[in-house]
Design an enzyme around this catalytic site. Structure first.
Site: not given
Ligand code: PGA
Length: 249
Positions: A9, A11, A94, A96, A166, A172, A211
């Site tokens: 992803n 983003k 997601h 976000e 998640e 993140g 992460s």
């Molecule tokens: P990350 O994000 O690996 O940077 O923690 C995962 C995600 O949001 O899908």
């Protein structure tokens, strides 16, 4: 046998030149990955990545789309447009999108249905916040998010879907759920689905996200109910991402 999958992803990151470099490295190394590999770039780069991936085993997906086939939805991309770019998957729900763009469970369920109507496999993201975990609400939150989609589409629709657990506190942040913590929730999700349809529960790919990096992927992926990862930050670094994809080997 359920499929192992590592999905990138990206983003809202990337540039034509940066993506070109990343893809050159990934394409050189990934024919030997022990899993399916999927890349989800920002929508404006779908065509570039589509061209670069031609003739490879690497799949292409979108990060989001809007559940209307066409019309006056300024700034949106329709699910109907994605198959033209050879997208096989689309990320739905997601955290976000839930948090920053205030997407409701009901809207996410609509998106899930719209994705499937256009032949796309939805990757449904679910996960709890730090406070919800501290209040011992993880199970309630995660299963509630899942139930909202089940209410709309029914269990049969999950025969062609991927779930990504998640935990928001791990996205993140550099904080990863321990393999045991993640496995515990993955097992809860699979058990819950099993109560509705055992075959679907056994066959569905459940990814962990939050992460994931080269150093922790293999321990996570060894857990019986973790079938791969949805990878944000580490998917932008070729070497890290390649290591993650090879963690099944
Ligand atoms: P990350 O994000 O690996 O940077 O923690 C995962 C995600 O949001 O899908």
């Amino acid at each position: 046998m359920r499929k192992n999958l590592v999905a990138a992803n990206w983003k809202m990151h990337g540039s034509k030149a940066g993506i070109n470099r990343l893809l050159t490295a990934i394409k050189a190394e990934l024919p030997s990955a022990g899993c399916e590999v999927l890349l989800c770039p920002p929508a404006v780069y779908l065509e570039q990545v589509q061209k670069e991936l031609q003739g490879t085993q690497i799949a292409l997906g979108a990060q989001n789309a809007y559940p209307g086939d066409e019309g006056a939805f300024t700034g949106e991309v329709a699910f109907a447009m994605l198959p033209e770019f050879d997208c096989s998957h689309v990320i739905i729900g997601h955290s976000e999108r839930r948090e920053i763009f205030a997407e409701s469970d009901e809207f996410i369920a609509q998106k899930f249905a719209a994705a499937q109507e256009h032949g796309l496999t939805p990757i449904l993201c679910i996960g709890e916040s730090q406070t919800e975990r501290e209040n011992a609400e993880t199970e309630k939150v995660v299963l509630g998010q899942l139930q909202a989609v089940l209410d709309k589409v029914g269990i049969a629709a999950f025969a062609d879907a991927v779930i990504a657990y998640e935990p928001i506190w791990a996205i993140g942040t550099g904080l990863t759920a321990s393999p045991q913590q993640a496995q515990e929730v993955h097992a809860v999700i699979r058990d819950f689905l099993s109560g509705q349809d055992q075959n679907i529960a056994e066959g569905i790919t459940i990814l962990y996200g939050g992460s994931v990096k080269g150093a922790n992927a293999s321990e996570l992926f060894q857990q019986p109910d973790i079938d791969g990862g949805l990878v944000g930050g580490a998917s932008l670094k070729a070497e890290e991402f390649i290591t993650i994809c090879k963690s099944f080997n």
